[in-house]
Design a protein around this motif. Structure first.
Motif, PDB file in Angstrom:
ATOM      1  N   UNK A 167      24.721 -16.619  18.806  1.00  0.00           N
ATOM      2  CA  UNK A 167      25.611 -17.185  17.787  1.00  0.00           C
ATOM      3  C   UNK A 167      25.478 -18.693  17.952  1.00  0.00           C
ATOM      4  N   UNK A 168      24.998 -19.366  16.911  1.00  0.00           N
ATOM      5  CA  UNK A 168      24.657 -20.794  16.964  1.00  0.00           C
ATOM      6  C   UNK A 168      25.785 -21.582  16.306  1.00  0.00           C
ATOM      7  N   UNK A 169      26.372 -22.529  17.025  1.00  0.00           N
ATOM      8  CA  UNK A 169      27.597 -23.194  16.556  1.00  0.00           C
ATOM      9  C   UNK A 169      27.397 -24.707  16.475  1.00  0.00           C
ATOM     10  N   UNK A 170      27.613 -25.284  15.279  1.00  0.00           N
ATOM     11  CA  UNK A 170      27.622 -26.730  15.127  1.00  0.00           C
ATOM     12  C   UNK A 170      28.908 -27.168  14.434  1.00  0.00           C
ATOM     13  N   UNK A 171      29.097 -28.493  14.306  1.00  0.00           N
ATOM     14  CA  UNK A 171      30.289 -29.042  13.663  1.00  0.00           C
ATOM     15  C   UNK A 171      30.654 -30.366  14.311  1.00  0.00           C
ATOM     16  N   UNK A 172      31.303 -31.242  13.536  1.00  0.00           N
ATOM     17  CA  UNK A 172      31.710 -32.533  14.084  1.00  0.00           C
ATOM     18  C   UNK A 172      32.763 -32.339  15.181  1.00  0.00           C
ATOM     19  N   UNK A 173      33.714 -31.474  14.943  1.00  0.00           N
ATOM     20  CA  UNK A 173      34.748 -31.119  15.922  1.00  0.00           C
ATOM     21  C   UNK A 173      34.949 -29.613  15.889  1.00  0.00           C
ATOM     22  N   UNK A 174      35.500 -29.090  16.971  1.00  0.00           N
ATOM     23  CA  UNK A 174      35.845 -27.664  16.999  1.00  0.00           C
ATOM     24  C   UNK A 174      34.781 -26.748  17.567  1.00  0.00           C
ATOM     25  N   UNK A 175      33.586 -27.284  17.854  1.00  0.00           N
ATOM     26  CA  UNK A 175      32.508 -26.429  18.386  1.00  0.00           C
ATOM     27  C   UNK A 175      32.926 -25.782  19.697  1.00  0.00           C
ATOM     28  N   UNK A 176      33.351 -26.621  20.642  1.00  0.00           N
ATOM     29  CA  UNK A 176      33.666 -26.121  21.980  1.00  0.00           C
ATOM     30  C   UNK A 176      34.811 -25.130  21.986  1.00  0.00           C
ATOM     31  N   UNK A 177      35.868 -25.439  21.221  1.00  0.00           N
ATOM     32  CA  UNK A 177      37.018 -24.524  21.148  1.00  0.00           C
ATOM     33  C   UNK A 177      36.613 -23.190  20.526  1.00  0.00           C
ATOM     34  N   UNK A 178      35.783 -23.257  19.489  1.00  0.00           N
ATOM     35  CA  UNK A 178      35.327 -22.031  18.819  1.00  0.00           C
ATOM     36  C   UNK A 178      34.493 -21.188  19.775  1.00  0.00           C
ATOM     37  N   UNK A 179      33.600 -21.828  20.527  1.00  0.00           N
ATOM     38  CA  UNK A 179      32.802 -21.109  21.523  1.00  0.00           C
ATOM     39  C   UNK A 179      33.714 -20.500  22.598  1.00  0.00           C
ATOM     40  N   UNK A 180      34.721 -21.254  23.046  1.00  0.00           N
ATOM     41  CA  UNK A 180      35.635 -20.742  24.076  1.00  0.00           C
ATOM     42  C   UNK A 180      36.354 -19.484  23.592  1.00  0.00           C
ATOM     43  N   UNK A 181      36.799 -19.503  22.333  1.00  0.00           N
ATOM     44  CA  UNK A 181      37.513 -18.337  21.784  1.00  0.00           C
ATOM     45  C   UNK A 181      36.555 -17.158  21.577  1.00  0.00           C
ATOM     46  N   UNK A 182      35.351 -17.447  21.084  1.00  0.00           N
ATOM     47  CA  UNK A 182      34.346 -16.383  20.934  1.00  0.00           C
ATOM     48  C   UNK A 182      34.035 -15.745  22.289  1.00  0.00           C
ATOM     49  N   UNK A 183      33.856 -16.585  23.296  1.00  0.00           N
ATOM     50  CA  UNK A 183      33.528 -16.078  24.634  1.00  0.00           C
ATOM     51  C   UNK A 183      34.625 -15.136  25.127  1.00  0.00           C
ATOM     52  N   UNK A 184      35.884 -15.550  24.998  1.00  0.00           N
ATOM     53  CA  UNK A 184      37.001 -14.725  25.474  1.00  0.00           C
ATOM     54  C   UNK A 184      37.100 -13.410  24.706  1.00  0.00           C
ATOM     55  N   UNK A 185      36.944 -13.485  23.370  1.00  0.00           N
ATOM     56  CA  UNK A 185      37.057 -12.258  22.562  1.00  0.00           C
ATOM     57  C   UNK A 185      35.929 -11.273  22.849  1.00  0.00           C
TER      58      UNK A 185
END
Length: 437
Positions: A44-62
């Protein structure tokens, strides 16, 4: 010769950061010399100016709560380099980092000798380390966070199962362009033929570019506000409870473990991307696992609570959109409390606008300061000059030494007050050491 952990770090950090001409050819050659370790994984490839890290953290936990094995690559690190590369929530060990860096060293030397522009950059080495490590671990999914942009980012050498673009805002204009459409064009570079793409709430010009790119590549598009939605349902709580609708989940309620109102959209993006990944692999959706994952997500330096009474938060809002998101959280959740901000910002950011946003809040006491920055080429901004030009309800304090500034602010706090340290992830990293046992 690389023999110790420090040798490995010196080798990695000693490399050049950027090359004049953006290209993926050097990265592709590097990986070919290593036997293409990036192949054969699900991403799952994630980019964005902000929110990348938080989105990855939530994906990882789920996804971990759903029973999958999960690799992840994030940047920058807050305390230790090893945070960047994780397997099942555990950082790469020092021994593995040494061993893999030893494997890369002769290949780097060879490319230094053979390529006219020299061998790999620091971030290309980071990325190659991740690919080599995941080739050994073989997780069910690798969550791959883009470094800068997307199109020419060294992570963009894979075909993911799902692409994610969280936000598009003003940052890294030196490398990505001076319009939101140009920046969006760089981020749209991770969209691949017929690979579904999940997008957050985007400015109109950015959304048009990304929508057109997705259409050109026949990539199914899942847009926030159209194909999925989320809203906060617990009023002024610092930790949002969200109601989410999208794909297989209808009126699902999820308590978030990450603080800040900007996590409402990030959680919705993560929920959508996770569902798409499970659907592609014909895996069952367990809403209880998603609920558990979102409630227990952690991500250092993003509205991170480091002290409860009085409340002290570290928030690495390091660009204008990040500061605007922080302002929204202060207005929404901390409006009835005195908020003391300790702020330091890198000189290559939009620091005048960032500070102006914070100074506009009526319940904020601002102290601006300096810190070392990640290197001599990226010093922190002289915010004292800007502070004198701004109107604010309370006088803006200027303290040159951040440790002194921290002590001064801390001594002013009552138990009902809130202290937030912000302005740069590198600054947050320095301050965070104060709270380590």
């Amino acid at each position: 010769m690389i023999k110790t952990y420090q040798d490995a770090l010196n080798f990695i950090h000693g490399r050049t950061k950027f090359k004049k001409i953006p290209t993926l050819k050097r990265m592709q050659r590097f990986l070919a010399e290593l036997g293409n370790p990036q192949q054969g994984q699900h991403y799952i490839h994630v980019t964005g100016t902000n929110g990348k890290g938080s989105t990855v953290a939530m994906l990882r936990s789920m996804l971990l709560a759903s029973g999958l094995t999960v690799g992840s690559f994030t940047s920058p690190f807050i305390t230790r380099f090893n945070e960047r590369i994780e397997y099942n929530g555990q950082q790469i060990s020092d021994d593995d980092l040494i061993r893999l860096t030893q494997r890369l060293e002769p290949v780097v030397a060879k490319l230094d000798a053979e390529l006219p522009s020299g061998g790999p950059t620091e971030f290309e080495i980071d990325t190659a380390l991740l690919f080599c490590y995941m080739a050994e671990k073989k997780p069910d999914v690798v969550l791959l966070e883009v470094g800068i942009g997307g199109l020419y980012d060294s992570t963009n050498v894979i075909i993911p199962d799902v692409s994610v673009i969280t936000t598009v805002g003003w940052d890294h204009m030196k490398y990505l362009g001076n319009t939101l459409a140009a920046i969006a064009g760089q981020k749209a570079g991770i969209i691949k033929n017929k690979v579904p793409v999940v997008i957050g709430r985007l400015p109109t010009s950015a959304r048009q570019v990304i929508t057109q790119t997705a259409a050109d590549k026949q990539a199914p598009l899942y847009a926030f506000g159209t194909d999925f939605r989320s809203q906060k349902v617990n009023g002024h709580g610092l930790y949002a409870k969200v109601q989410y609708d999208g794909l297989e989940i209808h009126h699902g309620e999820f308590q978030l473990g990450l603080a800040g109102d900007y996590q409402v959209a990030n959680a919705a993006i993560a929920l959508t991307a996770a569902q798409l990944f499970l659907r592609i692999h014909q895996l069952p959706l367990d809403q209880a696992a998603f609920r558990q994952g979102l409630a227990t997500s952690q991500w250092p330096g993003r509205m991170e609570v480091v002290n409860d009474d009085p409340l002290v938060l570290l928030d690495g809002a390091h660009n204008l959109p990040g500061i605007q998101a922080l302002v929204k959280t202060i207005k929404g959740d901390l409006f009835d409390r005195d908020v003391y901000l300790l702020v330091a910002i890198l000189a290559d950011k939009q620091y005048k606008l960032m500070l102006g946003e914070l100074a506009s809040l009526g319940n904020v006491h601002l102290t601006v300061t300096n810190f070392a920055g990640p290197g001599p080429r990226r010093p922190s901004a002289n915010l004292g000059t800007v502070a004198r030009q701004l109107n604010s309800r309370y006088p803006i304090q200027v303290v040159k030494n951040w440790q002194v500034g921290f002590q001064q602010v801390a001594h002013q706090l009552n138990s009902d007050d809130v202290m937030i340290v912000t302005g740069s992830l590198y600054f947050i990293s320095d301050v965070r050491h104060l709270f380590e046992n």
